[in-house]
Motif scaffolding. Structure first.
Motif, PDB file in Angstrom:
ATOM      1  N   ARG A 125       0.830  -1.203   0.000  1.00 36.28           N
ATOM      2  CA  ARG A 125       0.000   0.000   0.000  1.00 36.28           C
ATOM      3  C   ARG A 125       0.864   1.253   0.000  1.00 36.28           C
ATOM      4  NH1 ARG A 125      -5.236   1.050   1.022  1.00 36.28           N
ATOM      5  NH2 ARG A 125      -5.590  -1.129   1.619  1.00 36.28           N
ATOM      6  N   ARG A 126       1.916   1.260   0.805  1.00 43.49           N
ATOM      7  CA  ARG A 126       2.797   2.438   0.859  1.00 43.49           C
ATOM      8  C   ARG A 126       3.474   2.665  -0.494  1.00 43.49           C
ATOM      9  NH1 ARG A 126       4.037  -0.058   5.858  1.00 43.49           N
ATOM     10  NH2 ARG A 126       6.028  -0.873   5.036  1.00 43.49           N
ATOM     11  N   LEU A 127       3.910   1.571  -1.138  1.00 45.71           N
ATOM     12  CA  LEU A 127       4.552   1.693  -2.435  1.00 45.71           C
ATOM     13  C   LEU A 127       3.569   2.228  -3.474  1.00 45.71           C
ATOM     14  CD1 LEU A 127       6.846   1.203  -4.452  1.00 45.71           C
ATOM     15  CD2 LEU A 127       6.076  -1.178  -4.634  1.00 45.71           C
ATOM     16  N   GLY A 128       2.354   1.690  -3.491  1.00 43.47           N
ATOM     17  CA  GLY A 128       1.355   2.153  -4.447  1.00 43.47           C
ATOM     18  C   GLY A 128       1.028   3.628  -4.257  1.00 43.47           C
ATOM     19  N   ASP A 129       0.858   4.035  -3.002  1.00 45.86           N
ATOM     20  CA  ASP A 129       0.566   5.446  -2.726  1.00 45.86           C
ATOM     21  C   ASP A 129       1.711   6.341  -3.175  1.00 45.86           C
ATOM     22  OD1 ASP A 129      -1.846   4.733  -1.639  1.00 45.86           O
ATOM     23  OD2 ASP A 129      -1.172   4.841   0.443  1.00 45.86           O
ATOM     24  N   ARG A 130       2.934   5.898  -2.941  1.00 42.94           N
ATOM     25  CA  ARG A 130       4.087   6.699  -3.342  1.00 42.94           C
ATOM     26  C   ARG A 130       4.160   6.835  -4.857  1.00 42.94           C
ATOM     27  NH1 ARG A 130      10.464   5.390  -2.061  1.00 42.94           N
ATOM     28  NH2 ARG A 130      11.283   7.391  -2.833  1.00 42.94           N
ATOM     29  N   LEU A 131       3.903   5.748  -5.566  1.00 40.07           N
ATOM     30  CA  LEU A 131       3.920   5.799  -7.028  1.00 40.07           C
ATOM     31  C   LEU A 131       2.848   6.744  -7.559  1.00 40.07           C
ATOM     32  CD1 LEU A 131       4.439   2.014  -7.836  1.00 40.07           C
ATOM     33  CD2 LEU A 131       6.039   3.852  -8.392  1.00 40.07           C
ATOM     34  N   ARG A 132       1.681   6.734  -6.921  1.00 42.16           N
ATOM     35  CA  ARG A 132       0.596   7.595  -7.398  1.00 42.16           C
ATOM     36  C   ARG A 132       0.836   9.068  -7.089  1.00 42.16           C
ATOM     37  NH1 ARG A 132      -2.090   2.650  -7.113  1.00 42.16           N
ATOM     38  NH2 ARG A 132      -2.021   2.489  -4.837  1.00 42.16           N
ATOM     39  N   ARG A 133       1.735   9.360  -6.178  1.00 46.93           N
ATOM     40  CA  ARG A 133       2.060  10.762  -5.879  1.00 46.93           C
ATOM     41  C   ARG A 133       3.116  11.325  -6.831  1.00 46.93           C
ATOM     42  NH1 ARG A 133       1.987   8.969  -0.392  1.00 46.93           N
ATOM     43  NH2 ARG A 133       4.272   8.919  -0.396  1.00 46.93           N
ATOM     44  N   THR A 134       3.743  10.474  -7.629  1.00 46.22           N
ATOM     45  CA  THR A 134       4.788  10.943  -8.539  1.00 46.22           C
ATOM     46  C   THR A 134       4.161  11.685  -9.714  1.00 46.22           C
ATOM     47  OG1 THR A 134       4.751   8.854  -9.747  1.00 46.22           O
ATOM     48  CG2 THR A 134       6.341   9.057  -7.950  1.00 46.22           C
ATOM     49  N   THR A 135       4.997  12.462 -10.406  1.00 45.60           N
ATOM     50  CA  THR A 135       4.491  13.274 -11.507  1.00 45.60           C
ATOM     51  C   THR A 135       5.068  12.890 -12.869  1.00 45.60           C
ATOM     52  OG1 THR A 135       6.214  14.930 -11.099  1.00 45.60           O
ATOM     53  CG2 THR A 135       4.084  15.248  -9.990  1.00 45.60           C
ATOM     54  N   SER A 136       5.975  11.916 -12.912  1.00 52.25           N
ATOM     55  CA  SER A 136       6.570  11.522 -14.191  1.00 52.25           C
ATOM     56  C   SER A 136       6.899  10.041 -14.171  1.00 52.25           C
ATOM     57  CB  SER A 136       7.842  12.330 -14.454  1.00 52.25           C
ATOM     58  OG  SER A 136       8.900  11.906 -13.602  1.00 52.25           O
TER      59      SER A 136
END
Length: 279
Positions: A125-136
């Protein structure tokens, strides 16, 4: 599905982190407004899918199982399709079976798929959330590489003999003999068979079948006639290829060649594409 509406991005060599052997990544962006359905082909890798779009996508199979969000797809899945109601983005990560065994909890994953938290635990879950916060896509690839790299030190190792057998199977496109591999590792055939199946999830024979099929599927998708594809992929003749394709994906070789799930593999997974026999 209109593949002209799909943008594909792969990691650039200039990304700071060194590549991790056994890891391949590609980013997909669907720009269409209509429903999307992407059928997945059996491939000799464990696949991680991260839904990064605003509209929730889901994965289902021929048995009616449906999972939303981030999922892991094991070896030899049956009828797995990624579906979305509209535009979306997805990060796909392919891990060699050996590396997947070392980094993930893949017990029972062969032949099916599961929520990513089932194979990664709370960190999914933490990894998925972090990926979704990225911009590129560059950031996403770097985040994913960093995450996998951080798990390397604490990974559980598969037997060297099993890793060697898989490497040889992949290197020689499935044209491997279990007895020869066993002799090269110093193990008995029975021991190699047992340990390989326990750690990779398939027997050496089934692993070789999957690798051969993968090569044949890419040759067919690239326009190679079935008889030539059969010879180049290591089948005894075209009827042998016909039987194996039918057994693995319930299709004919010409049906495989026309399947949309291989239409953009040359862009997403160039390292896997077979070379011309004259190259």
């Amino acid at each position: 599905m209109d593949w002209s509406q799909v943008d594909v991005t792969i990691p650039r060599s200039s990304l700071g982190a060194a590549p991790i052997p056994g890891v391949h990544m590609a980013g997909f962006r669907y720009r269409g407004t209509g429903p999307a359905a992407i059928a997945m082909v059996a491939h000799p890798a464990v696949t991680l899918l991260f839904d990064l779009g605003d509209q929730a996508w889901a994965v289902d199979d021929d048995h009616g199982v449906r999972l939303p969000g981030d999922v892991a797809v094991g070896l030899l899945p049956g009828g797995v399709t990624v579906r979305g109601a509209g535009a979306g983005e997805c990060l796909q990560v392919r891990l060699s079976p050996v590396l997947a065994t070392e980094l993930l909890d893949t017990a029972g994953l062969t032949g099916t798929f599961a929520g990513l938290d089932d194979v990664l635990g709370p960190s999914a879950r933490r990894l998925g959330d972090r990926l979704r916060r990225t911009t590129s896509w560059d950031e996403r690839f770097a985040v994913m590489s960093g995450f996998l790299g951080s798990r390397l030190d604490g990974r559980r190792r598969v037997d060297r003999e099993v890793a060697y057998a898989w490497h040889q199977t992949h290197l020689h496109h499935g044209r491997t003999d279990v007895s020869t591999l066993a002799a090269e590792t110093g193990w008995s055939r029975q021991r190699l068979w047992s340990r390989f199946r326990a750690q990779v999830g398939l027997s050496p024979k089934h692993a070789a079948r999957l690798v051969r099929f993968d090569r044949a599927a890419r040759l067919l998708a690239g326009g190679t006639p079935p008889a030539e594809a059969a010879a180049r992929a290591g089948y005894s003749d075209q009827p042998h290829l016909n039987r194996e394709v039918r057994a693995i994906v319930d299709a004919t070789p010409r049906g495989v060649a026309a399947e949309p799930w291989l239409a953009i593999d040359h862009a997403a997974w160039p390292a896997f594409m077979p070379r011309s026999p004259r190259a």
